[in-house]
Design a protein around this motif. Structure first.
Motif, short mmCIF file in Angstrom:
data_model
loop_
_atom_site.label_atom_id
_atom_site.label_comp_id
_atom_site.label_asym_id
_atom_site.label_seq_id
_atom_site.Cartn_x
_atom_site.Cartn_y
_atom_site.Cartn_z
N CYS A 159 0.42 -42.92 13.03
CA CYS A 159 0.73 -43.84 11.93
C CYS A 159 1.38 -43.03 10.81
CB CYS A 159 -0.53 -44.53 11.41
SG CYS A 159 -1.77 -43.38 10.76
N ARG A 160 1.89 -43.73 9.81
CA ARG A 160 2.53 -43.02 8.69
C ARG A 160 1.48 -42.27 7.88
NH1 ARG A 160 6.57 -46.15 4.98
NH2 ARG A 160 6.79 -43.99 4.30
N ILE A 161 1.83 -41.08 7.46
CA ILE A 161 0.90 -40.18 6.77
C ILE A 161 1.48 -39.79 5.42
CG2 ILE A 161 -0.11 -37.87 6.91
CD1 ILE A 161 -1.33 -39.87 8.79
N ARG A 162 0.65 -39.85 4.38
CA ARG A 162 1.14 -39.41 3.07
C ARG A 162 1.17 -37.88 3.04
NH1 ARG A 162 -4.41 -40.97 -0.34
NH2 ARG A 162 -5.71 -39.60 0.92
N ASP A 163 1.97 -37.34 2.11
CA ASP A 163 2.21 -35.89 2.06
C ASP A 163 0.91 -35.10 2.03
OD1 ASP A 163 4.83 -36.63 1.92
OD2 ASP A 163 5.08 -36.16 -0.21
N GLU A 164 -0.05 -35.54 1.21
CA GLU A 164 -1.25 -34.72 1.02
C GLU A 164 -2.16 -34.73 2.25
OE1 GLU A 164 -0.09 -37.19 -0.86
OE2 GLU A 164 -1.70 -38.25 -1.93
N ASP A 165 -1.92 -35.63 3.20
CA ASP A 165 -2.72 -35.63 4.42
C ASP A 165 -2.09 -34.81 5.55
OD1 ASP A 165 -4.88 -37.13 3.52
OD2 ASP A 165 -3.88 -39.04 3.94
N MET A 166 -0.89 -34.28 5.31
CA MET A 166 -0.28 -33.43 6.33
C MET A 166 -0.98 -32.07 6.35
SD MET A 166 2.02 -35.04 8.02
CE MET A 166 2.70 -33.66 8.97
N ARG A 167 -1.36 -31.60 7.54
CA ARG A 167 -2.00 -30.30 7.66
C ARG A 167 -0.93 -29.24 7.76
NH1 ARG A 167 -7.76 -30.56 7.34
NH2 ARG A 167 -7.51 -28.37 7.89
#
Ligand SMILES: [Mg+2]
Length: 481
Positions: free
Chosen positions: A370-378
């Motif tokens: 699903c779409r992920i916001r920037d701060e949730d990218m590892r």
């Protein structure tokens, strides 16, 4: 609409993918079919690292993403400042671009007017300013003018002239931008759409150049440091590489044209990263980000510390003209915390987006559906985003079969590397069990209906949508290679 957004996001990703694929092979002669082409890195380049082509495009993209009109002096001042800043630490700077930036900058400052003067002076002095360096970075300009072709024509020429004064460079940038714009709007590949904007006395020349590109292999344009042959090699790679027909049973898809044409572009030899970057911007525009193999998206990175996620976000911001992304990433509800080991492989964790936000300690790779916001990218482990929309409408997932298989191949690769992989969507209702089932079916060699039954049994409320179930039946009987 979703496939349009996919094509928007494909423009910078495609540029970067071609660039990073070609980087290890730069300056080498054409590569025969017996030699491998892979995104392996080499020389100063890490695996998946893009070079000056994408870096300079990102500088343009960053300014375009603010909503600025790229024809304005202030926007062009910002672009050349960014180029100068990048060039100070860059691993490579093109000869012509480097020469212009050096002579245009004074005391660490530079303006677009300075660059333009230096570019013109170099042309008057040498008569040779038609290197491929402005074409290689031109793709984001097309994204800034999807609603205005005439403005695009002006902007593409103007940005080209900042470093490349020659008419051939301006013509090539304009033609390629019009072609990219058309591809984003329609999904079609047609390099002739911009010809009407070429001065009549030069138009026949370009008609012949394009026809020549379509009737010869990419390696027939060996002097591809020149903007004309670079564009011909790129267009030849696209136009002469057959578009596969969808054959899910064989694991062959129309979307594979992007990968195959980039392979052909690199095999042209010499300025391989640039030819493939040029081709990649257009191929990404036509087929979308979802056609770029996950294996590549996983490793793409480069100046200024960006990854595939950032390139997609940047392209999308340009398309919005600087307006904020209104997508709601809050993903509320208790189902987001659903989490269960895969019934056939406890090295794969299936779950909702809440699991990503509170990652189990043994997970060291993530596949987001699903779409992920920037701060949730590892940033500390492999994190691959897969473009999958939970809808039955065909337009929402233009390459559904390809994407499902591609996502599973990424999981298989991460497992071969010994990683524990979180596979998640929002609430593990539809996308996660679909991909989980295909992974399981290939792992166990069982039918997809059995795999769907076993996977949905461990995920509360899971029920893959009908379009996904049909796609599973099409691709499910493929044996694992
Ligand atoms: Mg390069």
């Amino acid at each position: 609409m979703a496939s349009y957004n996919d094509r928007v996001e494909g423009v910078l990703l495609g540029t970067a993918a071609g660039d990073a694929l070609g980087a290890p092979y730069e300056f080498a002669p054409p590569r025969g079919p017996e030699l491998e082409v892979a995104m392996v890195g080499g020389g100063p380049w890490e695996r998946g690292e893009w070079t000056d082509d994408t870096a300079m495009a990102i500088a343009i993209a960053g300014v375009a993403a603010t909503g600025a009109d790229l024809r304005d002096d202030s926007a062009q001042d910002a672009i050349v400042r960014r180029w100068l800043e990048w060039s100070r630490t860059a691993k490579d700077v093109g000869i012509q671009t480097g020469s212009v930036l050096r002579s245009a900058s004074r005391g660490g400052n530079i303006t677009a007017a300075d660059a333009r003067r230096a570019s013109e002076a170099l042309h008057r002095q040498t008569g040779r300013t038609a290197g491929n360096g402005s074409l290689m970075r031109t793709a984001p300009v097309a994204l800034a003018y999807l609603d205005d072709e005439d403005a695009l024509v002006e902007a593409a020429r103007s940005i080209s002239e900042l470093t490349h004064y020659d008419d051939d460079a301006g013509d090539a940038c304009m033609l390629w931008c019009c072609t990219i714009r058309h591809a984003v709007l329609t999904g079609e590949l047609d390099a002739r759409v911009g010809l009407t904007h070429i001065a009549a006395y030069r138009r026949e020349l370009w008609v012949k150049r394009l026809a020549d590109a379509e009737s010869a292999a990419p390696a027939s344009f060996p002097n591809n440091g020149w903007v004309v042959t670079a564009m011909q090699a790129a267009w030849s790679a696209i136009a002469t590489t057959p578009i596969p027909a969808d054959d899910p049973q064989a694991g062959v898809f129309r979307a594979d044209h992007l990968r195959l044409a980039l392979d052909a572009a690199v095999r042209a030899g010499y300025d391989t990263d640039t030819v493939a970057a040029i081709a990649g911007g257009l191929l990404g525009a036509a087929y979308g980000a979802s056609a770029i193999p996950g294996e590549w998206r996983q490793v793409l990175h480069g100046w200024p510390g960006y990854t595939a996620h950032d390139l997609a976000a940047l392209a999308s911001a340009i398309e919005r003209g600087g307006k904020p992304d209104l997508f709601d990433f809050s993903y509320a509800g208790s189902a987001v915390d659903t989490c269960a080991p895969h019934p056939y492989d406890d090295g794969v964790v299936l779950g909702g987006v809440g699991v990503l936000r509170d990652l189990p300690s043994d997970v060291d790779a993530v596949v987001s559906l699903c779409r992920i916001r920037d701060e949730d990218m590892r940033r500390d482990m492999p994190h691959v985003e897969v473009r999958l929309i939970d809808r039955v409408d065909r337009d929402e997932n233009p390459h559904l079969d390809f994407v499902l298989l591609d996502a599973v191949r990424v999981i298989e690769q991460l497992r071969r590397e010994g990683r524990t992989v979180l596979v998640h969507c929002v609430a593990a209702y539809s996308r996660t069990p679909t991909v989980g089932a295909l992974y399981g079916a290939r792992l166990r060699g069982v039918g997809v209906d059995d795999a769907v039954r076993d996977v949905t049994a461990v995920l509360p409320g899971a029920y893959p949508n009908p379009a996904f179930r049909e796609a599973l039946r099409r691709v499910g009987c493929l044996a694992v290679p």
